[in-house]
Design an enzyme around this catalytic site. Structure first.
Site, PDB file in Angstrom:
ATOM      1  N   ASP A  26       9.249  27.093 -28.685  1.00  0.00           N
ATOM      2  CA  ASP A  26       7.948  27.057 -27.595  1.00  0.00           C
ATOM      3  C   ASP A  26       8.255  25.796 -25.748  1.00  0.00           C
ATOM      4  O   ASP A  26       9.342  25.497 -26.149  1.00  0.00           O
ATOM      5  CB  ASP A  26       6.292  26.123 -27.987  1.00  0.00           C
ATOM      6  CG  ASP A  26       5.846  25.724 -27.267  1.00  0.00           C
ATOM      7  OD1 ASP A  26       4.705  26.799 -26.272  1.00  0.00           O
ATOM      8  OD2 ASP A  26       5.317  24.469 -26.815  1.00  0.00           O
ATOM      9  N   ASP A  30       6.069  25.185 -23.127  1.00  0.00           N
ATOM     10  CA  ASP A  30       5.045  23.912 -22.287  1.00  0.00           C
ATOM     11  C   ASP A  30       5.260  22.729 -23.204  1.00  0.00           C
ATOM     12  O   ASP A  30       4.575  22.702 -24.107  1.00  0.00           O
ATOM     13  CB  ASP A  30       3.899  23.742 -22.789  1.00  0.00           C
ATOM     14  CG  ASP A  30       3.874  25.003 -21.185  1.00  0.00           C
ATOM     15  OD1 ASP A  30       4.614  25.088 -20.102  1.00  0.00           O
ATOM     16  OD2 ASP A  30       2.869  26.502 -20.729  1.00  0.00           O
ATOM     17  N   ARG A  57      -4.859  31.464 -21.693  1.00  0.00           N
ATOM     18  CA  ARG A  57      -5.475  31.186 -20.922  1.00  0.00           C
ATOM     19  C   ARG A  57      -6.952  31.155 -20.749  1.00  0.00           C
ATOM     20  O   ARG A  57      -7.574  30.293 -20.927  1.00  0.00           O
ATOM     21  CB  ARG A  57      -5.024  31.376 -19.844  1.00  0.00           C
ATOM     22  CG  ARG A  57      -5.023  31.295 -18.714  1.00  0.00           C
ATOM     23  CD  ARG A  57      -5.053  31.884 -16.833  1.00  0.00           C
ATOM     24  NE  ARG A  57      -3.168  31.794 -16.693  1.00  0.00           N
ATOM     25  CZ  ARG A  57      -2.539  32.677 -16.546  1.00  0.00           C
ATOM     26  NH1 ARG A  57      -3.144  33.594 -15.686  1.00  0.00           N
ATOM     27  NH2 ARG A  57      -1.274  33.107 -16.777  1.00  0.00           N
ATOM     28  N   ASN A 109       2.876  32.832 -17.632  1.00  0.00           N
ATOM     29  CA  ASN A 109       4.052  32.026 -16.171  1.00  0.00           C
ATOM     30  C   ASN A 109       6.134  31.590 -16.769  1.00  0.00           C
ATOM     31  O   ASN A 109       6.752  31.211 -16.505  1.00  0.00           O
ATOM     32  CB  ASN A 109       3.668  30.792 -15.892  1.00  0.00           C
ATOM     33  CG  ASN A 109       1.686  30.802 -15.473  1.00  0.00           C
ATOM     34  OD1 ASN A 109       2.079  32.034 -13.997  1.00  0.00           O
ATOM     35  ND2 ASN A 109       1.074  30.496 -15.337  1.00  0.00           N
ATOM     36  N   ASP A 142       5.334  21.360 -29.857  1.00  0.00           N
ATOM     37  CA  ASP A 142       4.979  20.322 -29.786  1.00  0.00           C
ATOM     38  C   ASP A 142       3.516  20.518 -30.164  1.00  0.00           C
ATOM     39  O   ASP A 142       2.319  19.160 -29.332  1.00  0.00           O
ATOM     40  CB  ASP A 142       4.667  19.492 -27.900  1.00  0.00           C
ATOM     41  CG  ASP A 142       3.921  20.628 -27.564  1.00  0.00           C
ATOM     42  OD1 ASP A 142       4.151  22.021 -27.270  1.00  0.00           O
ATOM     43  OD2 ASP A 142       3.511  20.244 -26.398  1.00  0.00           O
TER      44      ASP A 142
HETATM   45  C1  BG6 Z   1       1.127  27.382 -23.633  1.00  0.00           C
HETATM   46  C2  BG6 Z   1       0.257  26.093 -22.785  1.00  0.00           C
HETATM   47  O1  BG6 Z   1       2.071  27.176 -23.897  1.00  0.00           O
HETATM   48  O2  BG6 Z   1       0.820  27.976 -22.235  1.00  0.00           O
HETATM   49  C3  BG6 Z   1      -0.985  25.823 -23.148  1.00  0.00           C
HETATM   50  O3  BG6 Z   1       0.359  25.077 -24.135  1.00  0.00           O
HETATM   51  C4  BG6 Z   1      -1.168  27.329 -22.021  1.00  0.00           C
HETATM   52  O4  BG6 Z   1      -1.743  24.955 -21.978  1.00  0.00           O
HETATM   53  C5  BG6 Z   1      -0.669  28.587 -22.222  1.00  0.00           C
HETATM   54  O5  BG6 Z   1      -2.745  27.664 -21.610  1.00  0.00           O
HETATM   55  C6  BG6 Z   1      -0.762  29.640 -21.210  1.00  0.00           C
HETATM   56  O6  BG6 Z   1      -0.486  29.016 -20.275  1.00  0.00           O
HETATM   57  P1  BG6 Z   1      -0.918  30.026 -18.851  1.00  0.00           P
HETATM   58  O7  BG6 Z   1       0.820  29.407 -18.336  1.00  0.00           O
HETATM   59  O8  BG6 Z   1      -0.524  31.537 -18.717  1.00  0.00           O
HETATM   60  O9  BG6 Z   1      -1.715  29.716 -18.437  1.00  0.00           O
HETATM   61 MG    MG Z   2       3.702  23.632 -26.150  1.00  0.00          MG
END
Ligand code: BG6
Ligand code: MG
Length: 218
Positions: A9, A11, A49, A117, A169
């Site tokens: 993973d 984030d 998201r 992202n 996590d």
């Molecule tokens: C996950 C995060 O990795 O990605 C979430 O744990 C987040 O908190 C999700 O909402 C989507 O991310 P992004 O960058 O596409 O908004």
């Molecule tokens: Mg995570």
């Protein structure tokens, strides 16, 4: 079965970005007149998201039109991007670069993240070269705890689920990995990640050998 693939993973596992997601969601919630706590944020970890915003709107007991919903997602993401714009390689979490280095060559390595992202973050923190396959929020249609993201990662590595270990996590991520039939190392607190096969506080002092030992009985 022998471990041949590692799926990470992003984030909160490789990058300290969970706090930026929290800040951006907090700003967005405030702009919608909704209170948003750290406990609630825990439930958003690993969630896409759109699904995160659905939960927030639900908690706040408000309704948004389709356009307002799209605008709110856009607002959250631009705040998030602003917060991470100066992200540098030192924001990779402690020890994960060393772990990836020593795992490279022995295991096939993939990313399994909900984030849209992900690719640009991996580039910014200079970890992208360790990966044989990337699966992120642009490739999936279902949020963790659905196993789709990890199934796709294993497929792109050319491996069976039983040959893969996931590093996660988030509670939803641990559940997704289990649903995919994979072994999971939780990264965080054991009381939160009790469904994982092993839990580490972080990658400091943790290498492939410790991983193999920790999962031997599983
Ligand atoms: C996950 C995060 O990795 O990605 C979430 O744990 C987040 O908190 C999700 O909402 C989507 O991310 P992004 O960058 O596409 O908004
Ligand atoms: Mg995570």
């Amino acid at each position: 079965m022998a471990i041949r693939g590692l799926i990470f993973d992003l984030d909160g596992v490789l990058v300290d970005s969970a706090r930026y997601h929290f800040k951006a969601w907090k700003m967005l919630s405030a702009s919608l007149g909704i209170d948003f706590t750290e406990e609630q944020n825990e439930e958003l970890k690993g969630i896409s998201r759109a699904d995160s915003l659905k939960k927030i709107v639900n908690w706040g007991g408000i309704e948004l039109t389709e356009q307002e919903f799209a605008d709110a997602m856009e607002r959250k993401n631009s705040w998030y991007l602003e917060l991470i714009q100066d992200m540098s390689p030192d924001e990779a979490l402690t020890g994960c670069r060393a772990f990836l280095k020593s795992a490279q060559g022995t295991y096939r390595i993939a990313l399994g993240s909900a984030s849209r992202n992900a690719r640009s973050i991996l580039q910014r923190v200079e970890l992208i070269s360790f990966f044989d396959a990337l699966v992120d929020g642009n490739d999936t249609t279902r949020s963790k705890p659905d196993p789709q993201v990890f199934q796709l990662a294993a497929e792109r590595l050319g491996l069976e689920p039983e040959e893969c270990v996931v590093f996660e996590d988030a509670v939803a991520g641990v559940q997704a990995a289990k649903a995919a039939g994979m072994r999971v190392v939780g990264v965080g607190a054991p009381e939160v990640l009790h469904e994982a096969d092993a839990v580490i506080a972080g990658f400091a002092g943790f290498g492939p050998r410790e991983m193999e030992q920790g999962l031997m009985a599983v």
